[in-house]
Design an enzyme around this catalytic site. Structure first.
Site, PDB file in Angstrom:
ATOM      1  N   ASP A   1       0.839  -1.189   0.000  1.00  0.00           N
ATOM      2  CA  ASP A   1       0.000   0.000   0.000  1.00  0.00           C
ATOM      3  C   ASP A   1       0.878   1.245   0.000  1.00  0.00           C
ATOM      4  O   ASP A   1       2.051   1.192   0.401  1.00  0.00           O
ATOM      5  CB  ASP A   1      -0.956  -0.002   1.187  1.00  0.00           C
ATOM      6  CG  ASP A   1      -0.247   0.168   2.518  1.00  0.00           C
ATOM      7  OD1 ASP A   1       0.656  -0.641   2.801  1.00  0.00           O
ATOM      8  OD2 ASP A   1      -0.573   1.107   3.281  1.00  0.00           O
TER       9      ASP A   1
ATOM     10  N   GLU B   1      -0.086  -0.578   5.845  1.00  0.00           N
ATOM     11  CA  GLU B   1       0.942   0.021   6.692  1.00  0.00           C
ATOM     12  C   GLU B   1       0.836   1.537   6.721  1.00  0.00           C
ATOM     13  O   GLU B   1       0.978   2.159   7.781  1.00  0.00           O
ATOM     14  CB  GLU B   1       2.335  -0.415   6.205  1.00  0.00           C
ATOM     15  CG  GLU B   1       3.460  -0.113   7.173  1.00  0.00           C
ATOM     16  CD  GLU B   1       4.031   1.299   7.058  1.00  0.00           C
ATOM     17  OE1 GLU B   1       4.707   1.746   8.015  1.00  0.00           O
ATOM     18  OE2 GLU B   1       3.791   1.956   6.016  1.00  0.00           O
TER      19      GLU B   1
END
Length: 465
Positions: free
Chosen positions: A107, A169
């Site tokens: 991500d 994250e």
């Protein structure tokens, strides 16, 4: 950045390193192609900004590529925050082999102001020798580092490997942190390579040994039922935005020191200094603008809390009316050094905001996300093997860095696997501008880190025999 130099003898055969270096060089066209494909997927783990399907697409891309380098049963596993982690294993066939866990995340941060980008944020574009694009360094560049290292080694991987590539994250919602303790056997390893940091500079090898923790708080102030004409009511009616501004002003003193009641603010860094002029250059501080805080740069970065106002909800200048603002909110990001618990810090910040609110305005302050600080132990065989591998690849000693970013998973891994060495490396050196417009990666960093990881895996296996 503060650093301590580490020098270890290099006993890796030069011929082996050069053979692997040549193999990595052959793989660089594949690196560029794959990084282009991955950067093109806008995998921002915030459904308010991008469709969740984009994160799913990135997760499947990662799973497919690691399946292609020998990870059996690689799969997507949903974590408690709804994000998908890519998990797999690759045994080497030796019952006595050590196990190494490879970590990264797919991500990315939102692109922010797309007009500030010199290239399209989700198209990998080369400019003056660097590759630009959101996630090119943080952390998709590190995903391809793992892939390239394994391709360079081919079938000659002398350790058991476990893989985890997480999908939230950057949002700090803690999906993988919540998943790991309940599935400890799935990711158990002797050494953990966290590829989500960076070198001191391009070509200057480093491992990160200290990370700040983080606490995100959203504070909302309410003073009126609705907007009121500033000419008719202004002067007696309480202004929610003015109240919020007054509250935020108490979070720092005139020197810029963070002044949250209950948080220590006098820590002193005992390692090597971070030169102020270098910091000004790397941070992009404008000419004539002062640095903040009454400590050294290293003190302010590594041993003291630091609060940043990262967003305010209030009427924009364009389109605003001559009206008293009835309600305003701010998002605060508090970074904490090792030794300060996020629960302590979050409570202190919330209590502080309530205490300093003027005019009895209604205040709601809530911790949205938090993560603990982390300090790595550096005396284990994995750190020694990584230092030696970096020396062999870069031709200079590795240094140890502190870093202001937070990786809450590191503390969870340390608690869950207390006997494991945790080594933090990556391609996110200062010029990468991660989390900002015009993020980029130096392709030579990908090549050198991939080579380093390949050499590390061989050295670590030899050290464990």
């Amino acid at each position: 950045m503060s650093r301590r130099q580490v020098t270890l003898p290099d006993s890796t055969a030069t011929g082996e390193v050069e053979r692997l270096r040549a193999r990595v060089a052959e793989l660089m066209p594949t690196v560029r192609q794959e990084l282009s494909e991955l950067v093109a997927i806008p995998s921002v783990a915030d459904p308010r900004l991008f469709p969740p399907e984009e994160c799913l697409r990135a997760a499947q891309w990662v799973a497919d590529r690691f399946a292609g380098v020998g990870f059996a049963g690689v799969r997507l596993v949903e974590t408690p925050d709804g994000s998908n982690a890519v998990i797999g294993a690759r045994p080497c066939g030796d019952p006595d082999a050590a196990t190494v866990l490879l970590y990264a995340h797919y991500d990315v941060q939102p692109p922010l102001d797309e007009t500030a980008w010199r290239t399209p944020p989700f198209r990998l574009t080369e400019v003056e020798g660097r590759w630009y694009g959101r996630g090119a360094a943080d952390c998709k560049g590190n995903v391809v580092v793992h892939l390239t290292a394994l391709r360079a080694l081919g079938n000659d991987v002398p350790v058991d490997l476990v893989l985890v590539v997480e999908g939230s994250e950057e949002q700090g919602t803690g999906g993988l942190e919540a998943f790991v303790p309940g599935h400890a056997d799935l990711l158990r390893a002797d050494a953990i390579v966290v590829a989500d940091t960076g070198n001191a500079a391009v070509g200057h090898p480093a491992v990160t040994v200290s990370l700040r923790g983080t606490v995100d708080v959203v504070v909302t102030v309410e003073a009126l039922a609705t907007e009121r004409h500033s000419g008719i009511f202004g002067g007696a009616a309480p202004d929610a935005l003015a109240a919020l501004v007054a509250m935020l002003a108490t979070l720092r003193d005139e020197r810029g020191n963070t002044t949250v009641h209950g948080l220590p603010g006098t820590g002193v860094w005992t390692g090597a200094p971070y030169p102020a002029e270098r910091f000004r250059r790397e941070a992009g501080v404008l000419d004539g603008v002062s640095l903040v805080g009454d400590g050294t740069v290293a003190d302010m970065l590594w041993t003291r809390p630091a609060i940043t106002i990262v967003g305010i909800d209030c009427p924009p200048v364009v389109g605003s009316a001559a009206a008293i603002v009835p309600r305003a909110s701010a998002r605060l990001n508090l970074r904490i050094p090792p030794g300060v618990a996020p629960e302590q810090a979050g409570t202190a910040l919330v209590d502080h905001l309530h205490e300093v609110a003027p005019w009895q305005v209604r205040v709601t302050a809530e911790v949205q996300a938090s993560g603990p600080p982390f300090r790595a132990s550096t005396d284990g065989p994995a750190h020694r093997a990584m230092a030696a591998a970096m020396q062999a690849v870069y031709g200079r000693p590795v240094v140890e860095l502190g870093q202001g970013g937070s990786i809450p998973l590191c503390s969870v891994l340390a608690d869950t696997y207390p006997g494991a060495d945790i080594v933090l490396i990556g391609v996110e050196e200062p010029s990468a501008s991660i989390h900002a417009p015009n993020e980029s990666v130096a392709p030579e960093e990908i090549a050198d880190l991939a080579l380093t990881e390949a050499v590390f895996l061989r050295r670590y296996a030899a050290a464990r025999r």
